[in-house]
Motif scaffolding. Structure first.
Motif, PDB file in Angstrom:
ATOM      1  N   ASN A   1       0.882  -1.181   0.033  1.00 31.01           N
ATOM      2  CA  ASN A   1       0.103   0.000  -0.066  1.00 31.01           C
ATOM      3  C   ASN A   1       0.933   1.253  -0.030  1.00 31.01           C
ATOM      4  OD1 ASN A   1      -2.646  -1.494   0.890  1.00 31.01           O
ATOM      5  ND2 ASN A   1      -1.064  -2.362   2.137  1.00 31.01           N
ATOM      6  N   PRO A   2       1.662   1.347  -0.986  1.00 29.27           N
ATOM      7  CA  PRO A   2       2.837   2.570  -1.131  1.00 29.27           C
ATOM      8  C   PRO A   2       2.357   3.898  -0.919  1.00 29.27           C
ATOM      9  CG  PRO A   2       2.338   1.469  -3.234  1.00 29.27           C
ATOM     10  CD  PRO A   2       1.571   0.843  -2.372  1.00 29.27           C
ATOM     11  N   ASN A   3       1.015   4.260  -1.230  1.00 27.47           N
ATOM     12  CA  ASN A   3       0.704   5.541  -1.276  1.00 27.47           C
ATOM     13  C   ASN A   3      -0.375   5.884  -0.070  1.00 27.47           C
ATOM     14  OD1 ASN A   3       1.610   6.274  -3.829  1.00 27.47           O
ATOM     15  ND2 ASN A   3      -0.116   4.992  -4.841  1.00 27.47           N
ATOM     16  N   SER A   4      -0.436   4.756   0.885  1.00 24.33           N
ATOM     17  CA  SER A   4      -1.197   5.183   1.902  1.00 24.33           C
ATOM     18  C   SER A   4      -0.244   5.616   3.321  1.00 24.33           C
ATOM     19  CB  SER A   4      -1.842   3.838   2.688  1.00 24.33           C
ATOM     20  OG  SER A   4      -2.663   3.054   1.371  1.00 24.33           O
ATOM     21  N   LYS A   5      -1.197   5.957   4.457  1.00 23.51           N
ATOM     22  CA  LYS A   5      -0.450   6.314   5.495  1.00 23.51           C
ATOM     23  C   LYS A   5      -0.810   5.441   6.713  1.00 23.51           C
ATOM     24  CE  LYS A   5      -0.672  11.466   4.550  1.00 23.51           C
ATOM     25  NZ  LYS A   5      -0.788  12.756   5.231  1.00 23.51           N
ATOM     26  N   PHE A   6       0.271   5.267   7.652  1.00 24.12           N
ATOM     27  CA  PHE A   6       0.372   4.329   8.452  1.00 24.12           C
ATOM     28  C   PHE A   6       0.526   4.691  10.080  1.00 24.12           C
ATOM     29  CE2 PHE A   6       1.844   2.749   4.338  1.00 24.12           C
ATOM     30  CZ  PHE A   6       0.841   1.615   4.328  1.00 24.12           C
ATOM     31  N   LEU A   7      -0.170   4.424  10.906  1.00 28.10           N
ATOM     32  CA  LEU A   7       0.010   4.630  12.280  1.00 28.10           C
ATOM     33  C   LEU A   7       0.475   3.223  12.864  1.00 28.10           C
ATOM     34  CD1 LEU A   7      -0.087   6.210  14.793  1.00 28.10           C
ATOM     35  CD2 LEU A   7      -2.626   5.659  15.139  1.00 28.10           C
ATOM     36  N   ILE A   8       1.595   3.335  13.820  1.00 24.72           N
ATOM     37  CA  ILE A   8       2.132   2.056  14.410  1.00 24.72           C
ATOM     38  C   ILE A   8       2.082   2.325  15.831  1.00 24.72           C
ATOM     39  CG2 ILE A   8       4.094   0.345  14.346  1.00 24.72           C
ATOM     40  CD1 ILE A   8       3.042   0.816  11.509  1.00 24.72           C
ATOM     41  N   HIS A   9       1.507   1.523  16.538  1.00 24.17           N
ATOM     42  CA  HIS A   9       1.459   1.559  17.881  1.00 24.17           C
ATOM     43  C   HIS A   9       2.256   0.379  18.425  1.00 24.17           C
ATOM     44  CE1 HIS A   9      -0.306   2.610  21.821  1.00 24.17           C
ATOM     45  NE2 HIS A   9      -0.190   1.372  22.221  1.00 24.17           N
ATOM     46  N   CYS A  10       3.451   0.720  19.250  1.00 25.16           N
ATOM     47  CA  CYS A  10       4.253  -0.301  19.649  1.00 25.16           C
ATOM     48  C   CYS A  10       4.535  -0.142  21.239  1.00 25.16           C
ATOM     49  CB  CYS A  10       5.751  -0.218  19.233  1.00 25.16           C
ATOM     50  SG  CYS A  10       6.469   1.538  19.207  1.00 25.16           S
ATOM     51  N   GLY A  11       5.516  -1.183  21.730  1.00 25.74           N
ATOM     52  CA  GLY A  11       5.688  -1.237  23.160  1.00 25.74           C
ATOM     53  C   GLY A  11       7.140  -0.669  23.352  1.00 25.74           C
ATOM     54  N   TYR A  12       7.351   0.211  24.496  1.00 22.14           N
ATOM     55  CA  TYR A  12       8.570   0.788  24.831  1.00 22.14           C
ATOM     56  C   TYR A  12       9.704   1.233  23.724  1.00 22.14           C
ATOM     57  CZ  TYR A  12       6.797  -1.434  29.151  1.00 22.14           C
ATOM     58  OH  TYR A  12       6.078  -1.631  30.220  1.00 22.14           O
ATOM     59  N   ASP A  13      10.700   0.603  23.808  1.00 22.49           N
ATOM     60  CA  ASP A  13      12.028   1.073  22.900  1.00 22.49           C
ATOM     61  C   ASP A  13      11.787   0.816  21.171  1.00 22.49           C
ATOM     62  OD1 ASP A  13      13.121   2.187  25.194  1.00 22.49           O
ATOM     63  OD2 ASP A  13      15.058   1.091  25.271  1.00 22.49           O
ATOM     64  N   HIS A  14      10.813  -0.214  21.026  1.00 23.30           N
ATOM     65  CA  HIS A  14      10.658  -0.457  19.697  1.00 23.30           C
ATOM     66  C   HIS A  14      10.672   0.749  18.935  1.00 23.30           C
ATOM     67  CE1 HIS A  14      10.543  -4.494  20.750  1.00 23.30           C
ATOM     68  NE2 HIS A  14       9.405  -4.358  21.494  1.00 23.30           N
ATOM     69  N   VAL A  15      10.178   2.108  19.274  1.00 25.72           N
ATOM     70  CA  VAL A  15      10.115   3.395  18.869  1.00 25.72           C
ATOM     71  C   VAL A  15      11.394   3.872  18.468  1.00 25.72           C
ATOM     72  CG1 VAL A  15       9.847   4.650  20.866  1.00 25.72           C
ATOM     73  CG2 VAL A  15       8.426   5.309  18.877  1.00 25.72           C
ATOM     74  N   ILE A  16      12.457   3.496  18.972  1.00 26.90           N
ATOM     75  CA  ILE A  16      13.614   4.185  18.722  1.00 26.90           C
ATOM     76  C   ILE A  16      14.249   4.279  17.283  1.00 26.90           C
ATOM     77  CG2 ILE A  16      16.007   4.377  19.603  1.00 26.90           C
ATOM     78  CD1 ILE A  16      14.964   3.717  22.497  1.00 26.90           C
ATOM     79  N   GLU A  17      14.483   5.434  16.830  1.00 25.26           N
ATOM     80  CA  GLU A  17      15.161   5.454  15.684  1.00 25.26           C
ATOM     81  C   GLU A  17      16.708   5.408  15.841  1.00 25.26           C
ATOM     82  OE1 GLU A  17      13.778   8.418  12.558  1.00 25.26           O
ATOM     83  OE2 GLU A  17      12.339   9.143  14.279  1.00 25.26           O
ATOM     84  N   GLY A  18      17.100   6.069  16.769  1.00 22.11           N
ATOM     85  CA  GLY A  18      18.694   6.275  17.009  1.00 22.11           C
ATOM     86  C   GLY A  18      19.089   5.158  17.757  1.00 22.11           C
ATOM     87  N   THR A  19      20.081   5.158  18.527  1.00 21.31           N
ATOM     88  CA  THR A  19      20.675   4.213  19.304  1.00 21.31           C
ATOM     89  C   THR A  19      19.750   3.649  20.471  1.00 21.31           C
ATOM     90  OG1 THR A  19      22.816   5.307  19.031  1.00 21.31           O
ATOM     91  CG2 THR A  19      23.002   3.733  20.677  1.00 21.31           C
TER      92      THR A  19
END
Length: 393
Positions: free
Chosen positions: A206-224
């Protein structure tokens, strides 16, 4: 900090083995008794989740905090950095920002129902801004989009009423839900990789769609991430393999604890009645201390106030109404009251709300959106002593 995240890494089978009883929603004394008897090292994490599942917000926080911890005073450097920012409604900011984003990732602490209620509060605005897919780490249910409501079998954390309400509201609005948890009890680096790959598959379809992801704790981290052996968390891996930059939001760091000695001092410094993000004059978001590269922003949730013995945020910006159970319906105490959407109870549905009534003087109110309900009242032996139909307008 490792002990705080033990619960996140347990396989579902281990968690289920450690469950207290066959009753999914329990009296507080029974949850406490099971915790005291438990010999597992992580019994307080499990106990906190059990309290949360049955609607005991304060007890969930208190039990989790028995693991210890706390925050040091802010350094002079940190205080100067913090003073550069001004508060803005978190809900308003996220919804406005979502117009320019394709992927939003927001986290939760699994014992804190407030985080699920806040994500629920975003759904209408996000849907209006084009978001159509909701990915849930907690979900394990391939039939959810056809059935249109969650059941006890939809996932370990899904049986908590506010998680079920998040799912229910999203389905009613028109979101397509998808699960993305790693298989076969994977943990650590393998789990982060597979979660990201599972989400990427849905995005690629679904390349043209928008997504909301609800996760737990540190799974949200982009950096280190804090846990170095991960190398990168799910959000960071998703960013790399999709070449799309998600907007990452942390709800956990600046949420209240059971006692001020455990609570981050920034919450008191902000001192707002509603959840906020902090923005400086250049439009940059506060994402913790100056050298933090982990997420795009961190929400500062206020200290909870209580209405009719219940957290005020359960009213969901006045979208829900307070309902008092008539004393005539209760002939013995304590009583456990469960409110199910009409016709869901018979199909292993999950209650919209649960309250424990200890005595006739203090009767907490149910917090319910408009709709038709079946109200079940159980005695201390978990026998149904009363059942009746209710319509909230």
């Amino acid at each position: 900090m490792k002990i705080i995240y033990i619960l996140c890494f347990l396989s579902l089978s281990n968690v289920l083995i450690a469950q207290v009883a066959k009753e999914k929603y329990q009296f507080s004394k029974d949850i406490n008794a099971a915790i005291e008897k438990d010999t597992l090292a992580w019994k307080y994490q499990l106990g906190a989740v059990e309290y949360a599942t049955s609607g005991y917000y304060r007890e969930a926080l208190t039990t989790w905090d028995k693991n210890g911890g706390g925050f040091k005073k802010l350094s002079a450097k940190d205080s100067l950095y913090f003073k550069n920012f001004k508060p803005k409604s978190a809900k308003e900011y996220i919804i406005e920002r979502s117009k320019a984003e394709q992927i939003i990732i927001i986290n939760e602490a699994h014992h804190n129902a407030r985080h699920r209620v806040f994500t629920t509060s975003l759904l209408r605005g996000l849907y209006e801004n084009g978001y159509r897919f909701l990915g849930l780490e907690a979900l394990s249910d391939t039939l959810i989009n056809d059935r249109k409501f969650p059941t006890i079998k939809s996932g370990y954390y899904v049986k908590e009423p506010q998680m079920a309400n998040l799912i229910r509201v999203a389905l009613e609005m028109g979101f397509t839900l998808f699960e993305y948890e790693a298989t076969d009890g994977k943990n650590g680096k393998e789990r982060e990789i597979e979660q990201a790959e599972n989400i990427k598959k849905i995005i690629d379809e679904n390349p043209n769609s928008k997504f909301l992801i609800h996760c737990g704790y540190d799974h949200v981290i982009e950096g280190t991430p804090k846990i170095k052996r991960w190398e990168k968390a799910m959000a960071g891996r998703l960013k790399k393999i999709t070449n799309r930059n998600p907007f990452t939001i942390d709800q956990v760091t600046y949420s209240e604890k059971s006692d001020l000695k455990f609570t981050n001092p920034i919450i008191e410094l902000v001192n707002k009645a509603t959840s906020v993000v902090l923005i400086d004059e250049k439009g940059s978001l506060f994402n913790g201390l100056a050298d933090n590269d982990k997420v795009d922003c961190q929400i500062i949730h206020p200290i909870t106030k209580y209405i009719s013995y219940r957290p005020n945020w359960l009213l969901l910006d006045k979208e829900r109404k307070k309902y008092t159970i008539p004393k005539s319906k209760i002939n013995q105490y304590p009583a456990l009251v469960l409110a199910f959407k009409y016709n869901e109870y018979e199909h292993q549905g999950i209650p919209v709300d649960v309250v424990e009534i200890l005595n006739k003087e203090e009767i907490p109110k149910l917090m319910l959106p408009a709709g038709k309900y079946q109200i079940l009242i159980k005695n201390k032996m978990y026998e149904i002593v009363s059942i009746y139909t209710l319509t909230i307008k």
